[in-house]
Design a protein around this motif. Structure first.
Motif, PDB file in Angstrom:
ATOM      1  N   ASN A   1       0.818  -1.207   0.000  1.00  0.00           N
ATOM      2  CA  ASN A   1       0.000   0.000   0.000  1.00  0.00           C
ATOM      3  C   ASN A   1       0.857   1.264   0.000  1.00  0.00           C
ATOM      4  O   ASN A   1       0.576   2.224  -0.729  1.00  0.00           O
ATOM      5  CB  ASN A   1      -0.913  -0.012   1.219  1.00  0.00           C
ATOM      6  N   LEU A   2       1.899   1.277   0.800  1.00  0.00           N
ATOM      7  CA  LEU A   2       2.777   2.440   0.867  1.00  0.00           C
ATOM      8  C   LEU A   2       3.495   2.666  -0.464  1.00  0.00           C
ATOM      9  O   LEU A   2       3.644   3.808  -0.918  1.00  0.00           O
ATOM     10  CB  LEU A   2       3.803   2.263   1.996  1.00  0.00           C
ATOM     11  N   CYS A   3       3.915   1.569  -1.092  1.00  0.00           N
ATOM     12  CA  CYS A   3       4.580   1.687  -2.398  1.00  0.00           C
ATOM     13  C   CYS A   3       3.603   2.180  -3.462  1.00  0.00           C
ATOM     14  O   CYS A   3       3.974   2.969  -4.344  1.00  0.00           O
ATOM     15  CB  CYS A   3       5.181   0.347  -2.812  1.00  0.00           C
ATOM     16  N   SER A   4       2.348   1.727  -3.373  1.00  0.00           N
ATOM     17  CA  SER A   4       1.323   2.182  -4.325  1.00  0.00           C
ATOM     18  C   SER A   4       1.066   3.675  -4.180  1.00  0.00           C
ATOM     19  O   SER A   4       0.701   4.357  -5.147  1.00  0.00           O
ATOM     20  CB  SER A   4       0.013   1.421  -4.100  1.00  0.00           C
ATOM     21  N   LEU A   5       1.262   4.177  -2.973  1.00  0.00           N
ATOM     22  CA  LEU A   5       1.042   5.600  -2.715  1.00  0.00           C
ATOM     23  C   LEU A   5       1.981   6.462  -3.557  1.00  0.00           C
ATOM     24  O   LEU A   5       1.617   7.568  -3.966  1.00  0.00           O
ATOM     25  CB  LEU A   5       1.229   5.890  -1.223  1.00  0.00           C
ATOM     26  N   PHE A   6       3.177   5.962  -3.845  1.00  0.00           N
ATOM     27  CA  PHE A   6       4.125   6.708  -4.674  1.00  0.00           C
ATOM     28  C   PHE A   6       3.566   6.927  -6.080  1.00  0.00           C
ATOM     29  O   PHE A   6       3.772   7.988  -6.680  1.00  0.00           O
ATOM     30  CB  PHE A   6       5.465   5.965  -4.757  1.00  0.00           C
ATOM     31  N   ILE A   7       2.875   5.911  -6.619  1.00  0.00           N
ATOM     32  CA  ILE A   7       2.271   6.055  -7.947  1.00  0.00           C
ATOM     33  C   ILE A   7       1.243   7.176  -7.928  1.00  0.00           C
ATOM     34  O   ILE A   7       1.232   8.049  -8.802  1.00  0.00           O
ATOM     35  CB  ILE A   7       1.618   4.726  -8.398  1.00  0.00           C
ATOM     36  N   PHE A   8       0.381   7.155  -6.919  1.00  0.00           N
ATOM     37  CA  PHE A   8      -0.655   8.183  -6.802  1.00  0.00           C
ATOM     38  C   PHE A   8      -0.034   9.576  -6.661  1.00  0.00           C
ATOM     39  O   PHE A   8      -0.475  10.534  -7.315  1.00  0.00           O
ATOM     40  CB  PHE A   8      -1.555   7.881  -5.603  1.00  0.00           C
ATOM     41  N   LEU A   9       1.000   9.699  -5.833  1.00  0.00           N
ATOM     42  CA  LEU A   9       1.645  10.997  -5.645  1.00  0.00           C
ATOM     43  C   LEU A   9       2.281  11.490  -6.945  1.00  0.00           C
ATOM     44  O   LEU A   9       2.209  12.680  -7.276  1.00  0.00           O
ATOM     45  CB  LEU A   9       2.707  10.900  -4.542  1.00  0.00           C
ATOM     46  N   GLY A  10       2.902  10.574  -7.693  1.00  0.00           N
ATOM     47  CA  GLY A  10       3.489  10.948  -8.976  1.00  0.00           C
ATOM     48  C   GLY A  10       2.443  11.470  -9.939  1.00  0.00           C
ATOM     49  O   GLY A  10       2.645  12.492 -10.617  1.00  0.00           O
ATOM     50  N   LEU A  11       1.298  10.795  -9.999  1.00  0.00           N
ATOM     51  CA  LEU A  11       0.216  11.218 -10.889  1.00  0.00           C
ATOM     52  C   LEU A  11      -0.346  12.579 -10.466  1.00  0.00           C
ATOM     53  O   LEU A  11      -0.632  13.438 -11.314  1.00  0.00           O
ATOM     54  CB  LEU A  11      -0.902  10.171 -10.899  1.00  0.00           C
ATOM     55  N   MET A  12      -0.512  12.765  -9.166  1.00  0.00           N
ATOM     56  CA  MET A  12      -1.031  14.043  -8.677  1.00  0.00           C
ATOM     57  C   MET A  12      -0.062  15.185  -8.971  1.00  0.00           C
ATOM     58  O   MET A  12      -0.486  16.302  -9.289  1.00  0.00           O
ATOM     59  CB  MET A  12      -1.309  13.955  -7.175  1.00  0.00           C
ATOM     60  N   LEU A  13       1.231  14.898  -8.888  1.00  0.00           N
ATOM     61  CA  LEU A  13       2.226  15.922  -9.220  1.00  0.00           C
ATOM     62  C   LEU A  13       2.142  16.314 -10.693  1.00  0.00           C
ATOM     63  O   LEU A  13       2.242  17.499 -11.041  1.00  0.00           O
ATOM     64  CB  LEU A  13       3.634  15.418  -8.889  1.00  0.00           C
ATOM     65  N   ILE A  14       1.963  15.325 -11.571  1.00  0.00           N
ATOM     66  CA  ILE A  14       1.814  15.619 -13.006  1.00  0.00           C
ATOM     67  C   ILE A  14       0.568  16.481 -13.228  1.00  0.00           C
ATOM     68  O   ILE A  14       0.606  17.485 -13.947  1.00  0.00           O
ATOM     69  CB  ILE A  14       1.714  14.324 -13.831  1.00  0.00           C
ATOM     70  N   LEU A  15      -0.536  16.087 -12.596  1.00  0.00           N
ATOM     71  CA  LEU A  15      -1.791  16.821 -12.764  1.00  0.00           C
ATOM     72  C   LEU A  15      -1.660  18.245 -12.233  1.00  0.00           C
ATOM     73  O   LEU A  15      -2.062  19.213 -12.911  1.00  0.00           O
ATOM     74  CB  LEU A  15      -2.921  16.082 -12.036  1.00  0.00           C
TER      75      LEU A  15
END
Length: 399
Positions: free
Chosen positions: A378-392
């Motif tokens: 779950n914590l590792c998956s959070l990095f994907i979400f944060l990366g996407l939010m940064l792009i957005l």
């Protein structure tokens, strides 16, 4: 005006990716959360929004931007917003009822609108592209998209007659996924890559392109049989799947040979060059894994341990397709990708893939999975979400 329109539409596509990532986090937190929800229903929402919200919207937007006449934008806009209605409908129904009346209505309407887009695109191709190799790939990808939809259409009849426990139920889903991933999405990306090469003057000789084009089609069609091997079919299906995998390996190697000398004319930035190299490496891993499943031992292993299948699908979707889309969007200056955002995304992607395949290997070798596995995933998956939010966020502030 056209570019600004497509920039906004790609931001909407990315928003769907963020929503899919949130649903993925919810699924991976299932064992740790105190509130109850229907896991399978959320899986349906997650997969539909990821494939149809992010990839479909992103690809169709890019295809329209690159190949369609400017005069087609009004009808295209109407098609685009009709698509959004069906996607929001699926998002609001699948998590709460799974496959039921309203979610089926919205997903059916989505298929119909996708057919309308295909027809509209076909009729509004700019004359300058009509003989290009890139367009041949794109047209074929759209045909595969339409063909893949036979799977969802068949599901209704199978559920009402044979039931969801029938092997035909799973085969319909695998048929859809195979021709989505390997036909529609991958071939559309190759077409977009050829488009940017052709815009810079790098044209593949016609005879060489025809050889590649025939090979990739043979590979796409025959490798579908790899998705049937869990049924322990006739030896001939193993052979056909294996031949398809080998032909596909040859097709991608030949494609790389035809295009690698043209990469220099693209004048890629350091980040774009790293994204391209990453996609090449991930495609190589994908087709090798695909080839291994033609062998009975590995085919049964993948069928028995679901984590291998999940890891492979995420490798293709989060890796090859999504990073490929980031590259094309950034190169066309439609969606800017910052170094920090892609760093977060890549860390999350690599760590989650490692954990998913580790769990599969652990089940295969009968090892015990460490106690904090779910939390770590779950914590590792959070990095994907944060990366996407940064792009957005980066693109919203720049627009």
């Amino acid at each position: 005006m056209k570019k600004n329109l497509h920039k906004r539409q790609l931001q909407i596509a990315l928003l769907y990716f963020c929503i899919a990532a949130v649903l993925g986090l919810l699924l991976r937190s299932f064992s740790m959360l105190s509130f109850d929800f229907n896991y399978r229903y959320v899986v349906h929402a997650h997969s539909h929004i990821a494939l149809l919200g992010w990839v479909y919207v992103a690809l169709t937007t890019l295809l329209h931007y690159c190949f369609a006449k400017d005069t087609s934008k009004n009808t295209y806009n109407w098609i685009f917003w009709c698509t959004q209605i069906t996607l929001v409908g699926m998002l609001l129904t699948f998590p709460f009822q799974g496959y039921a009346l309203f979610s089926i209505i919205f997903s059916t309407l989505f298929l119909i609108v996708s057919y309308i887009f295909t027809y509209h695109f076909w009729k509004n191709i700019a004359p300058t592209h009509k003989k290009s190799n890139a367009l041949k790939c794109v047209k074929a990808s759209l045909i595969y998209m339409v063909v893949s939809s036979l799977g969802p259409w068949a599901l209704g009849a199978i559920m009402s007659t044979l039931g969801p426990q029938s092997i035909w139920y799973r085969l319909s889903i695998y048929f859809y996924l195979h021709f989505q991933y390997n036909g529609w999405m991958l071939l559309a990306l190759l077409g977009l890559f050829l488009f940017v090469l052709e815009q810079r003057g790098h044209i593949i000789p016609q005879k060489s392109f025809v050889l590649f084009f025939k090979s990739i089609h043979i590979g796409i069609i025959l490798t579908f049989f790899l998705s049937t091997l869990w049924t322990e079919p006739s030896t001939w299906l193993y052979v056909l799947g294996g031949v398809g995998a080998m032909v596909q390996i040859g097709a991608f190697l030949f494609f790389w040979k035809l295009t690698k000398n043209g990469i220099g004319v693209l004048f890629l930035s350091n980040l774009q060059n790293r994204l391209l190299r990453t996609v090449v490496v991930l495609i190589s891993i994908k087709i090798v894994l695909q080839f291994l499943t033609a062998m009975p031992y590995f085919a049964q292993m993948v069928a028995r341990y679901l984590d291998f299948t999940i890891g492979y699908l995420h490798l293709t979707f989060l890796g090859v397709i999504s990073i490929g889309l980031f590259l094309i969007m950034d190169y066309c200056n439609l969606l800017r990708i910052s170094k920090s955002s892609i760093a977060f995304y890549m860390v999350g992607f690599l760590l989650t893939e490692t954990l998913i395949f580790f769990k599969g290997v652990s089940a295969w070798l009968q090892w015990k999975v460490f106690s904090g596995y779910a939390l770590a995933l779950n914590l590792c998956s959070l990095f994907i979400f944060l990366g996407l939010m940064l792009i957005l966020f980066y693109n919203r502030t720049k627009s």
